[in-house]
Design a protein around this motif. Sequence first.
Motif, short mmCIF file in Angstrom:
data_model
loop_
_atom_site.label_atom_id
_atom_site.label_comp_id
_atom_site.label_asym_id
_atom_site.label_seq_id
_atom_site.Cartn_x
_atom_site.Cartn_y
_atom_site.Cartn_z
N GLY A 71 0.80 -1.22 0.00
CA GLY A 71 0.00 0.00 0.00
C GLY A 71 0.83 1.27 0.00
N LEU A 72 2.09 1.15 -0.38
CA LEU A 72 2.98 2.30 -0.40
C LEU A 72 3.26 2.65 -1.86
CD1 LEU A 72 4.64 4.16 1.46
CD2 LEU A 72 6.52 2.55 1.20
N SER A 73 2.92 3.84 -2.27
CA SER A 73 3.20 4.30 -3.62
C SER A 73 4.62 4.86 -3.66
CB SER A 73 2.19 5.38 -4.01
OG SER A 73 2.51 5.90 -5.28
N VAL A 74 5.47 4.27 -4.51
CA VAL A 74 6.87 4.68 -4.59
C VAL A 74 7.21 5.01 -6.04
CG1 VAL A 74 9.27 3.97 -4.21
CG2 VAL A 74 7.48 3.13 -2.68
N THR A 75 7.87 6.14 -6.23
CA THR A 75 8.37 6.53 -7.55
C THR A 75 9.87 6.77 -7.43
OG1 THR A 75 6.28 7.62 -8.05
CG2 THR A 75 8.16 8.22 -9.42
N VAL A 76 10.64 6.22 -8.36
CA VAL A 76 12.09 6.39 -8.33
C VAL A 76 12.52 7.04 -9.64
CG1 VAL A 76 14.33 5.25 -8.11
CG2 VAL A 76 12.33 4.30 -6.92
N THR A 77 13.32 8.10 -9.51
CA THR A 77 13.84 8.83 -10.66
C THR A 77 15.35 8.92 -10.52
OG1 THR A 77 11.82 10.15 -10.73
CG2 THR A 77 13.72 11.00 -11.94
N GLU A 78 16.06 8.67 -11.60
CA GLU A 78 17.52 8.80 -11.56
C GLU A 78 17.88 10.26 -11.49
OE1 GLU A 78 21.45 7.43 -14.07
OE2 GLU A 78 19.63 6.20 -14.16
N GLY A 79 18.78 10.60 -10.57
CA GLY A 79 19.23 11.98 -10.41
C GLY A 79 20.17 12.36 -11.54
N SER A 80 20.39 13.65 -11.69
CA SER A 80 21.32 14.14 -12.69
C SER A 80 22.35 15.02 -12.00
CB SER A 80 20.58 14.93 -13.77
OG SER A 80 19.94 16.04 -13.19
N GLU A 81 23.40 15.31 -12.70
CA GLU A 81 24.41 16.20 -12.16
C GLU A 81 23.80 17.58 -11.98
OE1 GLU A 81 27.55 15.45 -11.14
OE2 GLU A 81 26.93 13.39 -11.52
N ALA A 82 24.14 18.22 -10.91
CA ALA A 82 23.63 19.57 -10.65
C ALA A 82 24.15 20.52 -11.72
CB ALA A 82 24.06 20.04 -9.27
N ALA A 83 23.32 21.49 -12.06
CA ALA A 83 23.72 22.51 -13.03
C ALA A 83 24.87 23.32 -12.44
CB ALA A 83 22.54 23.42 -13.33
N PRO A 84 25.74 23.81 -13.28
CA PRO A 84 26.84 24.62 -12.75
C PRO A 84 26.29 25.83 -12.00
CG PRO A 84 26.87 24.53 -15.17
CD PRO A 84 25.72 23.71 -14.70
N PRO A 85 26.93 26.16 -10.88
CA PRO A 85 26.41 27.28 -10.09
C PRO A 85 26.43 28.58 -10.88
CG PRO A 85 28.52 26.49 -9.22
CD PRO A 85 28.14 25.60 -10.36
N GLN A 86 25.37 29.34 -10.71
CA GLN A 86 25.28 30.65 -11.34
C GLN A 86 25.58 31.70 -10.28
OE1 GLN A 86 21.63 31.27 -13.40
NE2 GLN A 86 21.52 29.18 -14.11
N ASP A 87 25.65 32.93 -10.71
CA ASP A 87 25.86 34.02 -9.78
C ASP A 87 24.52 34.34 -9.12
OD1 ASP A 87 27.15 36.00 -8.39
OD2 ASP A 87 27.06 37.46 -10.03
N TYR A 88 24.37 33.93 -7.87
CA TYR A 88 23.12 34.13 -7.16
C TYR A 88 23.40 34.33 -5.68
CZ TYR A 88 23.57 29.41 -5.32
OH TYR A 88 24.04 28.31 -4.66
#
Length: 172
Positions: A71-88
């Motif tokens: 009764g547990l709904s589980v979704t798995v998604t493969e992660g991706s590399e983080a976008a390069p940091p911007q000036d923020y």
Amino acid sequence: MTTSLVLTFIGSDRPGLVNAISERIAAGGGSWLESRLAQLAGQFAGIVLVRVPANAASGLIAALSELQADGLSVTVTEGSEAAPPQDYEALTLEVLGHDRPGIVRDVTQTLRKLGVNIEELSSSIESAPFTGEEMFRAVIKVSVPAHVAVEEVRRSLERLADEIMVDLKEAA
């Protein structure tokens, strides 16, 4: 080589739910890195970041999908590399105002129009001191692009309604 997996789950709240998930992750060779879990209206929901050896990822995904039978709904998604940091600039917004329909929509729409990225959002309803009125409180961690003035973020949010107060803090 490792793979990052982001899994989300929801099911009726009960003892042992998190343990069932963590046992599958550990048995599949995965490491539980980061998570946000909460009980809301009798349901228990979460999002978990898991790191697993690349050659074990498909086995772990299959093991987690078996939790559906419980009764547990589980979704798995493969992660991706983080976008390069911007000036923020990283900020934490604290929003407090009288509860009303559409407040989250209005706040997030304002942030989107400014190009501000929401990194994390948590909210709750609480009683105001003395009056007992329902007050909406949100803590929102955001990334403000360098071309957007922090004061403009504050002014834009405060324009939503006279009763909304906004406090901006630099992220630690």
